[in-house]
Design a protein around this motif. Sequence first.
Motif, PDB file in Angstrom:
ATOM      1  N   ASN A 291      40.597  41.976  41.903  1.00 36.16           N
ATOM      2  CA  ASN A 291      40.465  41.407  40.556  1.00 36.16           C
ATOM      3  C   ASN A 291      41.094  42.411  39.595  1.00 36.16           C
ATOM      4  O   ASN A 291      40.426  43.265  39.021  1.00 36.16           O
ATOM      5  CB  ASN A 291      38.988  41.168  40.225  1.00 36.16           C
ATOM      6  N   GLU A 292      42.419  42.308  39.484  1.00 41.64           N
ATOM      7  CA  GLU A 292      43.182  43.302  38.733  1.00 41.64           C
ATOM      8  C   GLU A 292      42.769  43.341  37.260  1.00 41.64           C
ATOM      9  O   GLU A 292      42.692  44.410  36.650  1.00 41.64           O
ATOM     10  CB  GLU A 292      44.680  43.002  38.857  1.00 41.64           C
ATOM     11  N   ASN A 293      42.469  42.190  36.687  1.00 40.98           N
ATOM     12  CA  ASN A 293      42.091  42.133  35.278  1.00 40.98           C
ATOM     13  C   ASN A 293      40.801  42.931  35.035  1.00 40.98           C
ATOM     14  O   ASN A 293      40.690  43.684  34.069  1.00 40.98           O
ATOM     15  CB  ASN A 293      41.908  40.676  34.842  1.00 40.98           C
ATOM     16  N   PHE A 294      39.832  42.779  35.936  1.00 47.31           N
ATOM     17  CA  PHE A 294      38.568  43.520  35.823  1.00 47.31           C
ATOM     18  C   PHE A 294      38.829  45.018  35.908  1.00 47.31           C
ATOM     19  O   PHE A 294      38.408  45.783  35.043  1.00 47.31           O
ATOM     20  CB  PHE A 294      37.604  43.074  36.932  1.00 47.31           C
TER      21      PHE A 294
ATOM     22  N   GLU B  28      39.018  50.448  41.222  1.00 48.06           N
ATOM     23  CA  GLU B  28      39.543  49.436  42.150  1.00 48.06           C
ATOM     24  C   GLU B  28      38.708  49.365  43.424  1.00 48.06           C
ATOM     25  O   GLU B  28      38.443  48.280  43.940  1.00 48.06           O
ATOM     26  CB  GLU B  28      41.004  49.734  42.491  1.00 48.06           C
TER      27      GLU B  28
ATOM     28  N   SER C 114      38.240  41.748  25.761  1.00 49.68           N
ATOM     29  CA  SER C 114      38.433  41.585  27.214  1.00 49.68           C
ATOM     30  C   SER C 114      37.256  42.147  27.983  1.00 49.68           C
ATOM     31  O   SER C 114      36.858  41.614  29.016  1.00 49.68           O
ATOM     32  CB  SER C 114      39.689  42.310  27.688  1.00 49.68           C
TER      33      SER C 114
ATOM     34  N   THR D 120      35.671  47.489  42.568  1.00 47.51           N
ATOM     35  CA  THR D 120      36.038  46.085  42.313  1.00 47.51           C
ATOM     36  C   THR D 120      36.205  45.326  43.633  1.00 47.51           C
ATOM     37  O   THR D 120      35.751  44.181  43.767  1.00 47.51           O
ATOM     38  CB  THR D 120      37.361  46.020  41.506  1.00 47.51           C
TER      39      THR D 120
ATOM     40  N   ASP E  14      34.576  39.649  28.166  1.00 46.63           N
ATOM     41  CA  ASP E  14      34.990  38.552  29.054  1.00 46.63           C
ATOM     42  C   ASP E  14      34.752  38.926  30.518  1.00 46.63           C
ATOM     43  O   ASP E  14      34.210  38.138  31.295  1.00 46.63           O
ATOM     44  CB  ASP E  14      36.472  38.215  28.844  1.00 46.63           C
ATOM     45  N   VAL E  15      35.153  40.163  30.903  1.00 44.42           N
ATOM     46  CA  VAL E  15      34.989  40.549  32.317  1.00 44.42           C
ATOM     47  C   VAL E  15      33.511  40.799  32.649  1.00 44.42           C
ATOM     48  O   VAL E  15      33.080  40.589  33.781  1.00 44.42           O
ATOM     49  CB  VAL E  15      35.881  41.752  32.731  1.00 44.42           C
TER      50      VAL E  15
ATOM     51  N   LYS F 119      41.577  46.834  35.524  1.00 47.85           N
ATOM     52  CA  LYS F 119      42.385  47.406  34.427  1.00 47.85           C
ATOM     53  C   LYS F 119      41.580  47.481  33.138  1.00 47.85           C
ATOM     54  O   LYS F 119      41.675  48.449  32.387  1.00 47.85           O
ATOM     55  CB  LYS F 119      43.640  46.559  34.207  1.00 47.85           C
ATOM     56  N   THR F 120      40.804  46.429  32.862  1.00 52.31           N
ATOM     57  CA  THR F 120      40.012  46.396  31.626  1.00 52.31           C
ATOM     58  C   THR F 120      38.971  47.521  31.625  1.00 52.31           C
ATOM     59  O   THR F 120      38.850  48.268  30.651  1.00 52.31           O
ATOM     60  CB  THR F 120      39.315  45.026  31.469  1.00 52.31           C
TER      61      THR F 120
END
Length: 314
Positions: A121-124, A110, A57, A113, A60-61, A126-127
């Motif tokens: 961009n919660e996925n970014f 956050e 992940s 971000t 990916d980010v 959190k990762t």
Amino acid sequence: MGSETSVRLPVIDFSKPNLKPGSPEWDSVKSQVRKALEEYGCFEATFDRVPMELRKSLFDVLEALFDLPLQTKLRNLSKKPYHGYVGQYPQVPLYESMGIDDADIIEEVESMTNILWPEGNENFSKTIQSYSEQLSELDKTIRRMIVESFDLEKYMDEHMNSTNYLLRVMKYTGPQTAETKLGLNAHTDKNIVTILYQNQISGLEVQTKNGEWIQVKPSPDSFIAMIGDSLYAWVNGRLHSPYHRVMMTGNEARYSAGLFSIPKAGYLIKAPEEMVDEEHPLLFRPFDHVEFLGFYYTEAGQRAQSALKTYCGV
């Protein structure tokens, strides 16, 4: 080019189930860490606390991050030198990077971000936070072992509490040629400990104490741990802070992430008196890491063979 010799960095396993302070496993790994850092200043670490899915992940980010428009990336600013967005440098045209301060703290990640993705961009977030928090356990283990190996336990809490974490994420564009091109100039890190993770595109080279460059090709599931000048100064030169660089070839982009433990602004790095004796005279005056970083990025700091010696050498 890196050397064609078969020299390889030591590989140290931090995934042992009984790796607890005081255990035989702990003492065995601790002595391997000390030996590797005296000889090379770095080593390859296997560490299974960061799940493979999270590592995947991360890349990916990172691809999505570096695919953002330049104007968006330039919003990543920092008052500290070299902590914000870095790119567009003619000397290293293949290189761009981005700093995420306090990367193990979700609120801090956050807020950074939201600068790049105002819609969030919660996925970014959190990762990045999860990866940094889980990998910080390896940093803490390595540093505890270093402190113990020099019998400096009375400084343990102060040392462990004197830092925070920067995650520096990097992209090196493939030079589109079979010739080797400079990705990043030779340098020593300036912090305490750096833990690097990369995709499977090679490029990292480390200079040995005798001046030879060796290519570092870690296995897909391992990290490279390396010490920086601030730790080198704290142990009064008893460990090695290695020069390293990135050399690129081929068409594919190299992505890497470095978790840096960094002394907090205002904290004075000073070798404990136990580290100074007739055989090991004091090498450096006490210094503030952030002020030293400011000097390093001046013309004089860039010109100096050792910025640390020029800045605060005794």
